[in-house]
Design a protein around this motif. Structure first.
Motif, mmCIF file in Angstrom:
data_model
loop_
_atom_site.group_PDB
_atom_site.id
_atom_site.type_symbol
_atom_site.label_atom_id
_atom_site.label_comp_id
_atom_site.label_asym_id
_atom_site.label_seq_id
_atom_site.Cartn_x
_atom_site.Cartn_y
_atom_site.Cartn_z
ATOM 1 N N GLU A 31 28.313 16.807 24.539
ATOM 2 C CA GLU A 31 28.382 15.433 23.417
ATOM 3 C C GLU A 31 27.860 14.402 24.553
ATOM 4 O O GLU A 31 26.849 13.303 24.046
ATOM 5 N N ALA A 32 27.662 14.347 25.643
ATOM 6 C CA ALA A 32 28.043 13.078 26.294
ATOM 7 C C ALA A 32 26.741 12.775 26.610
ATOM 8 O O ALA A 32 25.288 13.113 27.008
ATOM 9 N N ASP A 33 25.686 11.788 26.964
ATOM 10 C CA ASP A 33 24.786 10.572 27.038
ATOM 11 C C ASP A 33 24.618 11.388 28.348
ATOM 12 O O ASP A 33 25.478 10.917 29.146
ATOM 13 N N LEU A 34 23.105 12.043 28.596
ATOM 14 C CA LEU A 34 22.778 12.444 29.603
ATOM 15 C C LEU A 34 23.053 11.700 31.500
ATOM 16 O O LEU A 34 24.252 11.655 32.087
ATOM 17 N N LEU A 35 22.147 10.398 30.879
ATOM 18 C CA LEU A 35 22.919 8.897 32.489
ATOM 19 C C LEU A 35 24.111 8.607 32.082
ATOM 20 O O LEU A 35 24.471 8.661 33.586
ATOM 21 N N GLU A 36 25.175 9.001 31.015
ATOM 22 C CA GLU A 36 26.052 8.365 31.213
ATOM 23 C C GLU A 36 27.230 9.184 31.984
ATOM 24 O O GLU A 36 27.763 8.999 32.814
ATOM 25 N N LEU A 37 26.691 10.412 31.577
ATOM 26 C CA LEU A 37 27.228 11.773 32.524
ATOM 27 C C LEU A 37 27.364 11.683 33.975
ATOM 28 O O LEU A 37 27.613 11.786 34.852
ATOM 29 N N GLY A 38 25.659 11.310 33.702
ATOM 30 C CA GLY A 38 24.949 11.417 35.644
ATOM 31 C C GLY A 38 25.638 10.247 36.656
ATOM 32 O O GLY A 38 26.241 10.627 37.471
ATOM 33 N N GLN A 39 25.397 8.702 35.719
ATOM 34 C CA GLN A 39 25.949 8.198 36.264
ATOM 35 C C GLN A 39 27.944 8.671 36.380
ATOM 36 O O GLN A 39 28.438 7.930 38.113
ATOM 37 N N ALA A 40 28.708 8.692 36.313
ATOM 38 C CA ALA A 40 30.216 9.694 36.735
ATOM 39 C C ALA A 40 30.167 10.252 37.454
ATOM 40 O O ALA A 40 31.129 10.114 38.690
ATOM 41 N N ALA A 41 29.710 11.009 37.027
ATOM 42 C CA ALA A 41 29.093 12.084 38.716
ATOM 43 C C ALA A 41 28.840 11.625 39.637
ATOM 44 O O ALA A 41 29.718 11.626 40.963
ATOM 45 N N ASN A 42 27.874 10.483 39.308
ATOM 46 C CA ASN A 42 27.649 10.021 40.887
ATOM 47 C C ASN A 42 28.827 9.250 41.668
ATOM 48 O O ASN A 42 28.860 8.930 42.618
ATOM 49 N N ILE A 43 28.944 8.576 40.639
ATOM 50 C CA ILE A 43 30.605 7.453 40.974
ATOM 51 C C ILE A 43 31.430 8.336 41.678
ATOM 52 O O ILE A 43 31.797 7.925 43.250
ATOM 53 N N VAL A 44 31.815 9.913 40.976
ATOM 54 C CA VAL A 44 33.042 11.030 41.568
ATOM 55 C C VAL A 44 32.223 11.328 43.194
ATOM 56 O O VAL A 44 33.183 11.459 44.391
ATOM 57 N N ARG A 45 30.939 11.698 42.815
ATOM 58 C CA ARG A 45 30.347 12.154 43.970
ATOM 59 C C ARG A 45 30.544 11.269 45.774
ATOM 60 O O ARG A 45 30.859 11.238 46.699
ATOM 61 N N ASN A 46 30.373 9.646 45.113
ATOM 62 C CA ASN A 46 30.228 8.747 46.001
ATOM 63 C C ASN A 46 31.749 8.339 46.508
ATOM 64 O O ASN A 46 31.984 7.420 47.297
ATOM 65 N N ARG A 47 32.824 8.861 46.383
ATOM 66 C CA ARG A 47 34.107 8.044 46.820
ATOM 67 C C ARG A 47 34.787 9.775 47.415
ATOM 68 O O ARG A 47 35.225 9.367 48.705
#
Ligand code: SF4
Lengths: 396, 269
Positions: A31-47
């Motif tokens: 269900e997640a919106d593709l871009l929102e999912l990507g953005q969250a992953a990007n934030i975690v990746r950057n952490r």
């Protein structure tokens, strides 16, 4: 609307450092919106990794044999023993390939094959110690769990003893191949169960980790399994990582069907790939690195994947036979790889196999910053942050 | 060739040129002094910066002549930080990253307080990671770059410069570390290696302004203070004084039972 709200809540939890469970993962995948999912992953990746850097490796995937006693349905690479197209590389051929790797600035090789029925344990140990002798500086990332399990069955020696002997001979890490989907029901259907059950695959990795090796973990999906199975796969890997901490990276790729028996299956598309990779970044909160599989996805999606949770572009692929046999033939030069990474907005860093060091631009020297370089001083100073930044510490 | 290196500021001039040499097959591992000598001992690297004390501990070593890290003055590279008067020290936290400083601490405490008193002092490895400084101990040995910051960050404690104490006691410089490797790895092309390391040092010493600027940014310390550190505190040649000082240090360490199976030092040529 309501479901979208739920996906957002889960994403927020992951961004805040919370661990997501299997139900939540399924919700995100569906269900997640593709871009929102990507953005969250990007934030975690950057952490977890340097936000400015994308790493890659120069190494060669050497498939020392294509002879295999198994017949996984998704595999286009294997040949039966005795088949006119079967091969087992000679020492000279191996030497030639490793030499070329070194000349191209490579720092390691990934040795894996089909599962050859006639090779004794000594074949594997001799191969490793020969390499250590002749190319001491080339990292030996070798023999995925199916090969190791086979040696153990064939010699009737426990895994611990087999892996111990391989380490003694020069094994430095184990590649995460042969995992596909770690759910026995799926493994039975694809005929990959006999080569390694879920428990068998995990046992090799657990034992390797206990003996001090680091390994990678992979997932090959899109062979007809359900999303629930993919999440179960990730759970098995995450659980083991909680136990041992031995995985350096998680690499997911999609089933490639050309020349395989599974022509009925539709290949997964790029959007599906990005969703799964982003989910993996969020779900695998205990594995530092996520590798983008540009080899199966093509360079374009491979680059985009860097915004969906990946921090590493994997190998430049001097040679790769297994996926190539199934119709995905991709390789780049080191310069092209650096350019691709730069154009995605990151600084390229050529890393070493264990994600514990890098190759210095200009001189080509390999540099490692060993854990324990800090002193025991209680002053808790952040030293050398500029240097540590490059790769980040390997997890301890 | 595989090298074990230490990032501490005082070691940088020695490898500054080396890492910029466009040589072929070269690998470096940066680590702590203690771990560095383990890497040399177990053959994980071919040559590395080895703490002076380990030269007589590790069998089969060859030391590179002419080069070392040494000091004739206050150097701040090995500090004993205490909050009680020297005579009252009951417990000392030691930095497990360093071996020479551990030996030096015991020797100096023994010489100042008497060897019997030494028995009564508890020595523990300092815990890793963030914790309160001096928690649970009267004194702590702080080495390397963190020692440079002690003056700035801590108050109400006394910092004793152990290398300076050594200078006062024996009238010789203190030698911290040398290049050394296993004989079977470096014995053959000894002169090439010596040349290379000499060139590296020359380049490092010629690049002190750069080294200082880089370190000042990393450590957050003023450049003049670090420049002063190199100018007055440290030197990098191993001459007759340093060899005498090494011999003295080693024989004291052996007397104090800090070396189990003492080795003769072999010099590369
Ligand atoms: S995937 Fe591996 S084990 Fe399965 S058939 Fe192919 S080579 Fe053999």
């Amino acid at each position: 609307m309501k479901t979208e709200g739920r996906a957002r809540e889960i994403l927020r939890k992951a961004i805040d450092g919370g661990r997501i469970d299997d139900d939540e993962a399924l919700t995100l995948l569906r269900e997640a919106d593709l871009l929102e999912l990507g953005q969250a992953a990007n934030i975690v990746r950057n952490r977890l990794n340097d936000p400015k850097v994308v790493t890659f490796i120069v190494d060669r995937n050497i498939n020392y044999t294509n002879v295999c006693v198994y017949k996984c349905r998704f595999c286009a690479f294997y040949r039966k023993p005795g088949d006119p197209e079967s091969y087992l590389l000679t020492r000279d051929e191996l030497r030639q390939k490793i030499r070329e790797t070194v000349e191209l600035g490579g720092t390691g090789v990934l040795l894996q094959g089909g599962v050859h029925p006639d090779l004794p344990l000594e074949y594997y140990t001799d191969l490793l110690s020969w390499m250590r002798e002749e190319f001491p500086e080339v990292h030996r990332h070798a023999f995925s769990p199916p090969e190791i399990l086979f040696i153990s069955r064939m010699t009737k020696k426990p895994l611990r003893e087999v892996i111990g002997a391989l380490i003694e001979a020069g094994l430095q890490s184990i590649p995460g191949g042969g995992a596909e989907i770690l759910v026995d029901e799926i493994r039975l259907a694809s005929l990959s169960y006999p080569k390694a059950s879920t428990a068998g695959w995990l046992d090799v990795m657990r034992t390797g980790h206990e003996l001090g090796l680091r390994t990678t973990a992979t997932m090959m999906y899109g062979q007809g399994e359900k999303p629930e199975h993919r999440i179960e796969h990730m759970r098995r890997v995450r659980d083991l990582q909680d136990e041992t901490g031995g995985f350096t990276a998680f690499i997911a790729w999609t089933f490639q069907r050309e020349n395989t028996e599974m022509q009925e299956i539709e290949e997964e598309d790029g959007v599906s790939y990005l969703r799964h990779q982003a989910l993996a970044r969020l779900y695998m909160d205990n594995i530092r690195s996520i590798q983008s599989s540009w080899v199966t996805q093509g360079l374009g999606i491979g680059q985009l994947a860097l915004k969906f949770g990946a921090n590493d572009m994997g190998s430049i692929m001097i040679e790769e036979n297994v996926v190539a046999a199934a119709g995905a033939e991709n390789h780049v030069t080191t310069e092209e790889m650096k350019r691709l990474i730069r154009q995605s907005g990151y600084e390229p860093v050529q890393r070493l196999t264990l994600y514990d060091g890098w190759v210095e631009e200009g001189t080509g020297h390999r540099v490692r910053e060993l854990a324990g370089a800090e002193t025991g001083s209680g002053l808790n100073l952040e030293l050398n942050s500029g240097i540590k930044r490059k790769i980040g510490r390997i997890q301890s | 060739m595989r090298y074990g290196l230490i990032r501490f500021l005082n070691a940088r001039p020695l490898w500054w040129g080396l890492v910029r040499e466009p040589a072929g097959d070269v690998e470096y591992q940066f680590t702590s002094p203690a771990r560095c000598s383990d890497l040399v001992a177990d053959g994980s690297v071919d040559v590395g910066l080895v703490p002076a004390i380990d030269l007589v501990r590790i069998p089969g070593l060859m030391a590179v002549p002419g080069i070392c890290i040494a000091s004739r003055a206050e150097v701040r590279s090995v500090l004993l930080v205490t909050r009680v008067p020297f005579e009252e020290i009951q417990s000392v936290a030691l930095d497990p990253a360093s071996r020479s400083s551990v030996a030096l601490t015991r020797i100096l405490l023994g010489e100042r307080l008497g060897r019997d008193r030494l028995e009564a002092i508890r020595f523990d490895p300092a815990e890793h990671g963030p914790r309160n400084f001096l928690e649970g101990h009267d004194a702590e040995v702080v080495i390397g770059d963190p020692a440079l910051k002690v003056r700035q960050t801590e108050s109400g404690v006394t910092a004793i410069d152990l290398a300076a104490e050594w200078n006062r006691m024996v009238g010789e410089p203190f030698v911290f570390a040398l290049w050394a490797g296993r004989a079977d790895r470096i014995g053959e092309n000894g002169t090439d290696l010596i040349d290379l390391l000499m060139r590296s040092r020359a380049k490092g010493l010629a690049s002190l302004p750069e080294i200082v600027a880089e370190a000042a940014a990393e450590l957050g310390l003023p450049e003049p203070e670090l420049a002063e550190y190199f100018d007055s505190a440290l030197h990098y040649d191993l001459g007759a004084d340093e060899r005498r000082a090494l011999a003295r240090f080693h024989s004291l360490a052996i007397e104090y039972g800090l070396v189990e199976n003492p080795q003769e030092i072999e010099w590369l040529s």
